[in-house]
Enzyme design. Structure first.
Site: not given
Ligand code: SAH
Ligand code: SF4
Length: 350
Positions: A90, A103, A110, A114, A117, A157-158, A189, A212-214, A288, A331
């Protein structure tokens, strides 16, 4: 087949000379590739035998548009691109006052897992090559007739798990005959691969590092992000401090607000305390909701209260503007939906 566009320039030269052609031909080929030409027959200043060799030994990866979702609210376009081997990734094209931003995906799937995600649900399928990252830009530009002026590596992806290809791609971005996007217009990111953050620091690139701290502590972060069991919050924040000190660049922290998980006042207080004095910025994003997962996005009042606490403690914070909210599907979701429909069709028409 050699993915010739992804080769670093020195390697392109040695590959061309090893095949018996003079070194200056490599520069000519590179120039065509930078300009987005993928058909070797259009490389008209190359002799026929070289074009023949390119056609038999080399390829230039491209992507095709499998699906396109256009926002009815703004100019956002979400793409599902198909790669040469049939995999899909995507990408989202967004319009800001300063121009078009895209983006990009860096991997198919990946492996970081997480919990919130959609991309992580199927694990890692494979890395993208540098040329496949570039192809996403070229396809979107051609589709819309626009010029992309900034890039975020925040798709599937990471990026730091595909380090070498991503670095090669970043160098391609700056080629003057190519898309020519400067590092100041690039954000990368990461979920927090600390060893790679240090490696990136040494590259001395002027890009923006998004982390991505969260969550403000290990207890919450390890529950949602398995990577935290390898590098905890303290270690990650130390790497971020070192990165900001060394590069002089502000770190951008992503913080997805998940109802009842990481959005309390106490979380905000703890976060503010841990970020104190760091050159940084916090981006709050309502999480999301993903089909098959239980997470709910925090309510707007909660996000405001959280944001107010950070601001009062001197941390700069924004609540992310959600472009293309109507097509959102964070994504990984579009790809999953497409796969599911395909499976249903296949089941329906055996
Ligand atoms: N892997 C990298 C970059 C891709 S993810 C990373 O994790 O940073 C891009 C961003 O989308 C990251 O900040 C990730 O934590 C966030 N993300 C993933 N799933 C999400 C969701 N369901 N809602 C909001 N943000 C999300
Ligand atoms: Fe991978 Fe980023 Fe999704 Fe975590 S948030 S699973 S690192 S794409």
């Amino acid at each position: 087949m050699i993915d010739i566009k992804s080769l670093p320039r020195e390697q392109l030269k040695s590959t061309v000379t090893a095949a018996g052609f003079p070194a200056f031909r490599a520069a000519q080929i590179a120039n065509w590739l930078d300009r987005g030409v993928t058909d070797f027959d259009r490389m008209t200043n190359l002799p026929a035998d070289l074009r023949e060799w390119l056609k038999t030994e080399c390829c230039v990866p491209t992507v095709t548009i499998e699906r396109r979702l256009e926002s009815q609210k703004d100019e956002t376009v979400k793409y599902l691109f198909r790669l040469a081997d049939g995999e899909t990734v995507e990408s989202v094209l967004m319009h800001y006052h300063h121009g078009w931003s895209q983006c990009l995906s860096t991997q198919v799937g990946c492996r970081m897992g997480c919990t919130f995600c959609a991309t992580g649900m199927g694990g890692l399928v494979r890395n993208l090559s540098a040329a496949e990252m570039m192809a996403q830009i070229e396809a979107a530009q051609a589709d819309r007739g626009v010029r992309v002026s900034s890039i975020v590596l925040m798709g599937m992806g990471e990026p730091l798990d595909n380090y070498d290809n991503v670095l090669r791609f970043l160098r391609m971005l700056s080629e003057p005959d190519g898309v020519h996007i400067g590092m100041r217009h690039v954000s990368l990111s990461t979920c927090g691969l600390v060893d790679r953050i240090y490696r990136l620091m040494e590259e001395n690139l002027q890009l923006t590092l998004s982390v991505s701290l969260h969550a403000p502590n290990d207890e919450i972060r390890s529950r949602t992000m398995p990577v935290n069991r390898r590098w905890g919050v303290e270690e990650l924040l130390k790497a971020c401090r070192d990165y900001a000190d060394k590069t002089g660049r502000r770190i951008s922290f992503e913080y997805a607000m998940i109802d009842g998980v990481n959005d309390t006042d106490a979380c905000a207080e703890e976060l503010a305390k841990k970020l104190r004095g760091m050159l940084c910025h916090v981006n709050l994003i309502p999480v999301n909701e993903v089909e098959g997962k239980t997470q709910k996005r925090s309510r707007a009042e909660r996000i405001t209260a959280f944001s107010d606490i950070l601001t009062a403690r001197g941390i700069t914070v924004t609540v992310r503007r959600t472009l293309g909210a109507d097509i959102d599907a964070s994504c990984g979701q579009l790809r999953r939906a497409a796969d599911r429909e395909k499976n249903e069709t296949e089941r329906g028409n055996p």
